[in-house]
Structure formats: structure tokens, C-alpha cells
Design a protein around this motif. Structure first.
Motif, PDB file in Angstrom:
ATOM      1  N   HIS A   1     -29.956 -32.637   0.391  1.00  0.00           N
ATOM      2  CA  HIS A   1     -30.758 -33.094  -0.747  1.00  0.00           C
ATOM      3  C   HIS A   1     -32.078 -33.705  -0.257  1.00  0.00           C
ATOM      4  O   HIS A   1     -33.142 -33.434  -0.811  1.00  0.00           O
ATOM      5  CB  HIS A   1     -29.936 -34.125  -1.531  1.00  0.00           C
ATOM      6  CG  HIS A   1     -30.337 -34.289  -2.954  1.00  0.00           C
ATOM      7  ND1 HIS A   1     -29.567 -34.981  -3.864  1.00  0.00           N
ATOM      8  CD2 HIS A   1     -31.421 -33.867  -3.651  1.00  0.00           C
ATOM      9  CE1 HIS A   1     -30.165 -34.970  -5.037  1.00  0.00           C
ATOM     10  NE2 HIS A   1     -31.298 -34.308  -4.940  1.00  0.00           N
TER      11      HIS A   1
ATOM     12  N   HIS B   1     -37.033 -38.297  -6.817  1.00  0.00           N
ATOM     13  CA  HIS B   1     -36.110 -38.475  -5.689  1.00  0.00           C
ATOM     14  C   HIS B   1     -36.431 -39.746  -4.900  1.00  0.00           C
ATOM     15  O   HIS B   1     -35.528 -40.410  -4.392  1.00  0.00           O
ATOM     16  CB  HIS B   1     -36.132 -37.246  -4.783  1.00  0.00           C
ATOM     17  CG  HIS B   1     -35.467 -36.049  -5.405  1.00  0.00           C
ATOM     18  ND1 HIS B   1     -36.140 -35.157  -6.192  1.00  0.00           N
ATOM     19  CD2 HIS B   1     -34.165 -35.641  -5.384  1.00  0.00           C
ATOM     20  CE1 HIS B   1     -35.291 -34.232  -6.626  1.00  0.00           C
ATOM     21  NE2 HIS B   1     -34.093 -34.495  -6.157  1.00  0.00           N
TER      22      HIS B   1
ATOM     23  N   TRP C   1     -32.311 -35.281 -15.360  1.00  0.00           N
ATOM     24  CA  TRP C   1     -32.050 -36.649 -14.924  1.00  0.00           C
ATOM     25  C   TRP C   1     -31.661 -37.534 -16.104  1.00  0.00           C
ATOM     26  O   TRP C   1     -32.120 -37.325 -17.226  1.00  0.00           O
ATOM     27  CB  TRP C   1     -33.322 -37.247 -14.308  1.00  0.00           C
ATOM     28  CG  TRP C   1     -33.773 -36.607 -13.044  1.00  0.00           C
ATOM     29  CD1 TRP C   1     -34.413 -35.403 -12.932  1.00  0.00           C
ATOM     30  CD2 TRP C   1     -33.630 -37.112 -11.714  1.00  0.00           C
ATOM     31  NE1 TRP C   1     -34.675 -35.144 -11.609  1.00  0.00           N
ATOM     32  CE2 TRP C   1     -34.208 -36.165 -10.844  1.00  0.00           C
ATOM     33  CE3 TRP C   1     -33.080 -38.283 -11.181  1.00  0.00           C
ATOM     34  CZ2 TRP C   1     -34.240 -36.362  -9.449  1.00  0.00           C
ATOM     35  CZ3 TRP C   1     -33.118 -38.463  -9.810  1.00  0.00           C
ATOM     36  CH2 TRP C   1     -33.687 -37.514  -8.961  1.00  0.00           C
TER      37      TRP C   1
ATOM     38  N   ASP D   1     -29.663 -38.148 -10.700  1.00  0.00           N
ATOM     39  CA  ASP D   1     -29.988 -36.720 -10.584  1.00  0.00           C
ATOM     40  C   ASP D   1     -28.761 -35.921 -11.010  1.00  0.00           C
ATOM     41  O   ASP D   1     -27.696 -36.049 -10.405  1.00  0.00           O
ATOM     42  CB  ASP D   1     -30.339 -36.454  -9.109  1.00  0.00           C
ATOM     43  CG  ASP D   1     -30.880 -35.056  -8.855  1.00  0.00           C
ATOM     44  OD1 ASP D   1     -30.702 -34.175  -9.712  1.00  0.00           O
ATOM     45  OD2 ASP D   1     -31.470 -34.855  -7.768  1.00  0.00           O
TER      46      ASP D   1
ATOM     47  N   HIS E   1     -27.524 -29.299  -7.456  1.00  0.00           N
ATOM     48  CA  HIS E   1     -27.675 -29.528  -6.009  1.00  0.00           C
ATOM     49  C   HIS E   1     -27.297 -30.953  -5.611  1.00  0.00           C
ATOM     50  O   HIS E   1     -27.050 -31.239  -4.457  1.00  0.00           O
ATOM     51  CB  HIS E   1     -29.087 -29.150  -5.514  1.00  0.00           C
ATOM     52  CG  HIS E   1     -30.202 -30.045  -5.980  1.00  0.00           C
ATOM     53  ND1 HIS E   1     -31.376 -29.565  -6.525  1.00  0.00           N
ATOM     54  CD2 HIS E   1     -30.345 -31.396  -5.970  1.00  0.00           C
ATOM     55  CE1 HIS E   1     -32.180 -30.569  -6.810  1.00  0.00           C
ATOM     56  NE2 HIS E   1     -31.581 -31.699  -6.491  1.00  0.00           N
TER      57      HIS E   1
HETATM   58 MN    MN Z   1     -32.323 -33.522  -6.635  1.00  0.00          MN
END
Ligand code: MN
Length: 205
Positions: free
Chosen positions: A27, A82, A129, A166, A170
Motif C-alpha cells: 500500500h 494516504h 474513503w 481507506d 487494495h
Molecule cells: Mn489506498
């Protein structure tokens, strides 16, 4: 000058078993690095934008040149989202003090706040998100839960995010596969409430 991939202030395995080391490593070094590289590439022909912070650029997305606006929305959004996510993760801090009081005031109880946040994370269709944001649009600071698609940021709507999750696949697929609700529930074990409280203080000063 370009934006750099932020360092984590903990190891990739620090959030085990709730978020596994392999997911954290991929990530951070693959996904976040890709957003960082593409964000920088989008700004290459608009060097004046590097005079702002990444957060300022996303907050003022309307001023970004049309030709790169979409790339900045997606990759600059991915960059700042992120960055915040890594910052609010960590083990061992309890929800206390002014932030806890504010959550109880605006949601009724910590349990109700968690339920609403979990609902936002679970019902975000596809990638995106869940957020806890400070909304100052009505004059006083109010805590609000929201969700966004893809890499859209609440900053663009004039809100200040202080907690995020998140829910792109992924972020959890290696460990949780299709069981997003289990990932959401596990998240509460790895929230660094000290850093969230600090962001709350900054956003309400
Ligand atoms: Mn992400």
C-alpha cells in the motif's frame, strides 16, 4: 521541487494482526508511491503549484488548470488521503479529552459515532474513503461523518478531515478478501487517537 512519499513513523508490521505487514508495504511502496509520482508528473508543467502544500492544492482544486485537474484530483487526492491515513494509524492510544467530549456532543455517544462511521465505510459503493471531518461552515466547529468516491478529499469541500479509512480493495483484500465489514471493525484497534486529537485541536483553534 516535488512532493515526496511520506515516511511512516512505525514499521510495516506495527498494525498486525489488524492490518497485515504485506498489505502495508504494498500500500505504501506501490500504491502511495504511484499516486505521488503521478501527482508530481501532473504538476510538472505548472511549477507554480509547488509553492503550495499538497493539501492547499486539493482544497483549491477549482484553481488547478483544466488540463491537469482530473489527474490532480485523483493523484493529488491519493497523495494527501494516504498521508493522513498513515498518520492516524497506530496502536495504544485511547480516545480521551476534548475530542471524546466533542464526539459525544455531536453524535450522542462514542458508540453511535463508531456505528455511523462504520456505516459510511461499509456503504461507500466501490472504491473510496470514510471520514470524520471538522465542518466550520456554520461558524462553530462541528464533527461530521462523510464518505467520498475514489480519491476525492473532503478538503475540496472546505472540510478538515481528522480521521479516515481507506476502503479501496487494495487496503484490505490480501487479508480480508471480500469481507470489508471485518476490516472496518478491526480498524478501531489501530487508530492513533493522540494524532487524531491533535488534528482536531489544530482544526478548531
Ligand atoms: Mn489506498
Amino acid at each position: 521541487m516535488t512532493f515526496a512519499l511520506p515516511e511512516l513513523d512505525y514499521e510495516y508490521d506495527a498494525l498486525e494482526p489488524y492490518i497485515d505487514a504485506e498489505t502495508m508495504k504494498i500500500h505504501h511502496t506501490k500504491h502511495h508511491q504511484a499516486y505521488t509520482n503521478k501527482f508530481n508528473a501532473a504538476l510538472e508543467n505548472h511549477p507554480e503549484l509547488f509553492e503550495q502544500t499538497a493539501e492547499e492544492i486539493i482544497a483549491d482544486l477549482a484553481s488547478v488548470p483544466e488540463g491537469v485537474k482530473g489527474a490532480v484530483q485523483n493523484n493529488g487526492g491519493g497523495y494527501v488521503n494516504h498521508k493522513l491515513f498513515w498518520h492516524i494509524l497506530g496502536k495504544g492510544a485511547e480516545l480521551t479529552g476534548e475530542l471524546k467530549t466533542a464526539i459525544e456532543k455531536d453524535f450522542g455517544s462514542v458508540e453511535e459515532f463508531k456505528k455511523q462511521f462504520e456505516d459510511a465505510a461499509a456503504t461507500q459503493f466501490g472504491s473510496g474513503w470514510a471520514w470524520l471531518v471538522v465542518d466550520r461552515s456554520q461558524g462553530t466547529a462541528k464533527l461530521v461523518i462523510s464518505k467520498t468516491s475514489n480519491q476525492d478529499s473532503p478538503l475540496t469541500d472546505g472540510l478538515t478531515p481528522i480521521l479516515c479509512l481507506d476502503v479501496w480493495e487494495h487496503a484490505y483484500y490480501l487479508k480480508y478478501q471480500n469481507k470489508r465489514p471485518e476490516y472496518i471493525e478491526a480498524f478501531w484497534n489501530v487508530v492513533n487517537w493522540n494524532n487524531v486529537a491533535e488534528l482536531y485541536k489544530e482544526a478548531t483553534e
